[in-house]
Design an enzyme around this catalytic site. Structure first.
Site, PDB file in Angstrom:
ATOM      1  N   ASP A  85       0.819  -1.214   0.000  1.00 37.32           N
ATOM      2  CA  ASP A  85       0.000   0.000   0.000  1.00 37.32           C
ATOM      3  C   ASP A  85       0.852   1.263   0.000  1.00 37.32           C
ATOM      4  OD1 ASP A  85      -2.239  -1.529   0.006  1.00 37.32           O
ATOM      5  OD2 ASP A  85      -2.862  -1.067   2.067  1.00 37.32           O
ATOM      6  N   CYS A 136      -8.558   1.036  -9.664  1.00 39.72           N
ATOM      7  CA  CYS A 136      -7.860   0.405  -8.532  1.00 39.72           C
ATOM      8  C   CYS A 136      -8.691   0.506  -7.259  1.00 39.72           C
ATOM      9  CB  CYS A 136      -6.504   1.054  -8.329  1.00 39.72           C
ATOM     10  SG  CYS A 136      -5.448   0.938  -9.776  1.00 39.72           S
ATOM     11  N   TYR A 195     -11.103  -2.895  -5.248  1.00 35.87           N
ATOM     12  CA  TYR A 195     -11.039  -3.339  -3.843  1.00 35.87           C
ATOM     13  C   TYR A 195     -12.390  -3.197  -3.157  1.00 35.87           C
ATOM     14  CZ  TYR A 195      -6.098  -4.182  -4.089  1.00 35.87           C
ATOM     15  OH  TYR A 195      -4.889  -4.719  -4.428  1.00 35.87           O
ATOM     16  N   GLU A 206      -3.808  -3.914 -12.021  1.00 36.20           N
ATOM     17  CA  GLU A 206      -4.280  -4.178 -10.660  1.00 36.20           C
ATOM     18  C   GLU A 206      -4.644  -5.650 -10.492  1.00 36.20           C
ATOM     19  OE1 GLU A 206      -4.451  -3.538  -6.974  1.00 36.20           O
ATOM     20  OE2 GLU A 206      -4.157  -1.774  -8.233  1.00 36.20           O
TER      21      GLU A 206
END
Length: 556
Positions: free
Chosen positions: A55, A161, A165, A234
């Site tokens: 991250d 991206c 998630y 990604e």
């Protein structure tokens, strides 16, 4: 899964349209070893920590990209929105270790940047710097005003991206009970589906929509290419996450030895193909009867004969299904005996229809070469041909693919599947009878019923040279596939056959989307160390496209 809005709606902004356009690809993230293990709660904590340690690199790249995008934007409101996005990223960077502790883990001491992270962050920084798509699609800055397009390009390289998630976390959380405390990653998943995270993802998409309003068609094409490239990178990052434990995906990986191979079975018509082969053969027969028959048969007459044959079959089939399932049955578990009896009735309809086709001699006069040429031109379902080709070219020991079909012509199937000079697929179907390469109208009938398919399925298994019973996947979409689907270790239903669903529900079959099914299977694998299959299962797994099957069996 995904948006409830119509794809391509004029009311949608470009961010939503692109998210919907690539919905098949984004779903591939769910079938990665990392996500399946994560969803099952069995992911090794070290693998999780390695992932979130990246991250820092993503956030640093986001912050730099936002800084450049702010310079490009000429509207004060847009600049302010970009500044807010950058501040959120910087705050997240400062609080990263604290957040990891809130999720229940200690921050990793080492966090080397992995290759997939480098590929994405370099792509993002090149995009933000104006190096878009190489020389062919490079950005030409003529005036300061044109710099604003770079802000849109930068946002298009970030937007998917965040959304991926959010998508993954929501898909996993849908599988967790509200009071489920077993999944140790629940706090992290909660953070990704929180209102705060959603607000951040939506802010990026809203700003991308606004910045794209004034772009030309060519510039919007650049936005789409960048968005798609970012999504692919990604997905590559997610699939590249190291998972040391045994996983159920890709399925071929756990069956990659001479002692434990995997056999793939699939139906042909409307499973592999976009049209039913009987309709194609009927058209060829109409042309042959019109052009070759002595005396020539008027096309209207032969077409009427075919229409009558099809209409009678459809009506008898409909009546048979309705007589078997007049109302919803209250069945607990699989009523296998009842299902077999029902399939016998349906088989009688299928056999009678085929007998009428043969007796009417409407298949007489077909040229074998024409049938083969028609097979070569046959349109496949999206993703199917790629899957079949790649599965045969894979380096694993898993090399057997068997096609089980009611199709009247094995030659049609073989020519459709042939790759180059070699045909490596095993075809089990009916065959037309030829004299001097012209069909006589007769048929060698080997595949007339679900029982015939099951017999062929079991013969393949019993003839395996391995000391260990091979694992099996069956892919189908019709009532005729039901017994094989139930017998296979993994039975995958593709398509939307209402008859199959109606019959299955009536006799206690459960239809479960593939991803939740794999999560349950992985829990079983984590707990027992193996996947035990004892006779017909009452659970079949559903997919909407071949890309899901590809990801499950072969990986990305």
């Amino acid at each position: 899964m995904g948006s409830l809005e119509l794809e391509g709606s004029d009311e949608e902004g470009i961010a939503k349209r692109l998210w919907n356009k690539f919905k098949n690809e984004r779903a591939l993230a769910l079938y990665s070893p990392f996500v399946v293990c994560l969803a099952s709660g069995a992911l090794d904590p070290n693998a999780f920590l390695h992932c979130i340690s990246q991250d820092v690199y993503f956030l640093q790249a986001f912050a730099q990209a936002y800084e450049l995008a702010e310079e490009y934007a000429d509207d004060e409101e847009d600049k302010e929105a970009i500044v807010k996005l950058r501040k959120r990223v910087l705050k997240r960077l400062r609080n990263q270790d604290e957040l990891i502790r809130e999720w229940g883990f200690e921050p990793p001491k080492e966090n080397d940047c992995n290759n997939a992270t480098v590929k994405y962050t370099e792509f993002l920084m090149e995009t933000a710097s104006g190096k878009v798509g190489g020389e062919k699609f490079s950005v030409k800055i003529v005036t300061p005003f044109e710099k604003t397009k770079l802000a849109a390009y930068t946002l298009s390289a970030i937007s998917p991206c965040m959304r991926i998630y959010s998508f993954i976390s929501k898909e996993i959380q849908a599988l967790l009970n509200l009071d489920d405390t077993e999944n140790i990653y629940k706090k992290w998943l909660n953070s990704l589906s929180s209102q705060k995270f959603e607000a951040s993802a939506s802010s990026i998409e809203d700003l991308l929509d606004k910045l794209s309003i004034s772009l030309t068609g060519e510039e919007l094409d650049v936005v789409e290419r960048l968005y798609h490239r970012a999504m692919k990178l990604e997905l590559e990052f997610i699939w590249s996450q190291p998972v040391v434990q045994q996983t159920i995906v890709p399925f071929s990986r756990i069956h990659n030895s001479a002692e434990d191979n995997l056999i793939i079975f699939c139906d042909f018509d409307l499973t592999c193909t976009a049209i039913d082969s009987s309709a194609l053969l009927a058209e060829l027969a109409i042309i042959a009867a019109t052009n070759v028959s002595e005396p020539p048969v008027p096309s209207t007459d032969i077409r009427t004969t075919w229409n009558n044959l099809f209409e009678q079959y459809v009506e008898e089939y409909r009546q048979c299904i309705e007589s078997i399932t007049p109302s919803e049955a209250d069945v607990e578990g699989l009523d296998y005996e009842g299902l077999c009896k029902a399939l016998e009735q349906i088989s009688d309809v299928e056999k009678s229809a085929t007998s009428r086709v043969v007796d009417s001699t409407v298949l007489r006069g077909l040229n074998l070469a024409e049938i083969r040429r028609a097979g070569e031109r046959l349109t496949f379902q999206d993703g199917c041909r790629r899957f079949l080709q790649d599965i045969m070219e894979s380096k694993s020991s898993m090399k057997e693919v068997h096609v089980l079909s009611y199709c009247w012509s094995g030659d049609l199937i073989k020519s459709a599947l042939q790759s180059g000079e070699e045909n490596v697929f095993n075809v089990h179907s009916n065959d037309l009878v030829y004299k001097d390469s012209i069909s006589t109208g007769e048929m060698i009938r080997k595949m007339d019923s679900p029982m015939d398919k099951l017999r062929a399925f079991n013969n393949v298994i019993n003839c395996s040279s391995n000391s260990v019973k091979p694992s099996t996947v069956y892919i189908g979409g019709s009532v005729g596939d039901l017994l094989c689907l139930l017998e296979a270790d993994i039975g995958i239903v593709i398509g939307s056959s209402s008859s199959l669903t109606r019959l299955g529900n009536h006799f206690g079959i459960s239809f479960v989307p593939l991803f939740p099914g794999l999560v349950a299977k992985h829990k079983e694998l984590a707990e027992t160390g193996s996947l035990i299959h004892k006779g017909p299962s009452n659970v079949l797994y559903t997919v909407s496209n071949w890309d899901e099957i590809y990801a499950f069996i072969l990986g990305q």
